[in-house]
Design an enzyme around this catalytic site. Structure first.
Site, mmCIF file in Angstrom:
data_model
loop_
_atom_site.group_PDB
_atom_site.id
_atom_site.type_symbol
_atom_site.label_atom_id
_atom_site.label_comp_id
_atom_site.label_asym_id
_atom_site.label_seq_id
_atom_site.Cartn_x
_atom_site.Cartn_y
_atom_site.Cartn_z
ATOM 1 C CD GLU A 132 -12.398 -11.188 -3.463
ATOM 2 O OE1 GLU A 132 -11.835 -11.632 -2.447
ATOM 3 O OE2 GLU A 132 -11.780 -10.871 -4.496
ATOM 4 C CB CYS A 183 -6.995 -4.247 -12.817
ATOM 5 S SG CYS A 183 -7.433 -4.995 -14.384
#
Length: 373
Positions: free
Chosen positions: A92, A346
């Protein structure tokens, strides 16, 4: 039959060209043509020596990865790319859109406008095993080649013009050191020409790699995933920290900063009751007070049943920031999270084959690169 390699795999392409006595000055023109013509045959690239065509046909292909899905966050500020590799694995990457005018330089508002930062993966999975990170739950699968790293930038550039690159995606970049270094050299050369000051490499603290990073890639930004002010807490939430004692890590960062003369970005995830108490902020302040750093406080992003951690309250984060700024005069920012609804924030990158596309408008944010330059 051996698998064909990506033309963006610069290490392999350079080696093959040198072995065949073909000039390396043809490489940028090959890359430029493939970027502009992604569905091309390599025979179509103009003005190459005949030996180059034979070599390219036999051993290389324009791309070894494909863009599987591009999921857009509800605020349209983030796009998560799911990229399928030649071996069937997925990685990703995340495009994050910012407004540089929201940043400050020497106390003045920056010029500019909307820009995009690409968060790039360097490995499939990760062997660091950080307990607050979804990627760590995958375990380590494989390193990405230089070509597979660079191709993330090529795929993303078709969606948005990329100004900044941060190696904060899946994997520990410095555990894939050679491919990382070569990929950044490709990205900063023709035809990409990204500025080194707009590239940030994040690490949990691989000391031997930090020690040679400035010599190999002068001018890039270093970010350290510190996440705790003492070794005991680091080891509890980041098992790999046992191999990199905090004292030795800080010594290596002192040497890095002395040689590079650049600020270091310190990433610090806020975990309720674990590393966010008043004693921790004072320990962190004392640890960093001799450095030129920017501390980026990161709200913990839930990862479902994968973690028992809780997110620190907004008030507690603000107090933590206030003490670092006021008592220790350390520049401290709080990261505004992006892409949570597409698991692109994150610590949330873990391969899942979703295909969600939502579109609503929101205001862009200040770029992470504009926080510390």
């Amino acid at each position: 039959m051996a698998k064909l390699k990506s033309v963006f795999d610069a290490i392999e392409l350079k080696k093959e060209f040198e072995n065949s006595n073909i000039s390396l000055h043809f490489l940028p023109s090959i890359w430029k043509y493939v970027i502009k013509h992604p569905n091309c045959e390599l025979d179509e690239i103009p003005s190459l020596p005949s030996a180059a065509y034979a070599l390219l046909r036999a051993k290389f292909t324009p791309f070894t990865s494909t863009l599987h899905t591009a999921d857009v966050s509800s605020d349209q500020l983030s796009t998560k790319l799911l990229i399928k590799l030649q071996n069937g694995a997925f990685v990703e990457a995340v495009i994050m859109r910012y407004d540089t005018r929201l940043g400050k330089y020497n106390g003045k508002t920056r010029s500019g406008g909307l820009r995009s930062t690409l968060c790039i993966s360097s490995q499939v999975g990760c062997k660091m095993g950080c307990k607050f990170c979804a990627t760590g739950s995958m375990g380590f699968k494989s390193n990405l080649s230089t070509g597979e790293i660079v191709e993330q930038l090529v795929h993303a550039s078709r969606i948005s013009e990329i100004r900044n690159v941060v190696f904060m995606g899946m994997g520990e970049p410095l555990n894939n050191y050679n491919a990382l270094v070569e990929a950044i050299r490709v990205m900063t050369g023709l035809p990409f020409q990204l500025s080194r000051k707009r590239i940030t490499v994040s690490t949990v603290g691989i000391i031997h790699a930090i020690n040679k990073l400035h010599n190999d890639l002068p001018g890039i930004n270093l970010a350290v995933s510190l996440h705790a002010p003492v070794q005991e807490i680091r080891c509890r939430i980041m098992p790999a920290a046992r191999a990199f004692p905090l004292g030795k890590l800080m010594d290596s960062l002192q040497t890095y900063q002395k040689n590079s003369q650049q600020k270091i970005l310190i990433e610090y995830i806020m975990l309720d009751g674990i590393n966010d108490e008043e004693e921790h902020v004072h320990q962190l302040g004392k640890l960093l007070e001799t450095f030129e750093v920017v501390v980026n406080l990161i709200p913990f992003n839930p990862i479902g049943s994968l973690s028992d951690f809780r997110t620190t309250s907004v008030e507690k984060v603000a107090q933590f920031q206030k003490i670092l700024r006021g008592t220790y005069n350390i520049r401290t920012t709080v990261r505004k999270e992006m892409g949570q609804d597409i698991s692109g924030a994150c610590g949330q990158l873990v391969v899942s084959l979703s295909d969600k596309r939502i579109s609503e408008k929101a205001n862009p944010l200040v770029d992470i690169e504009d926080l510390h330059l």
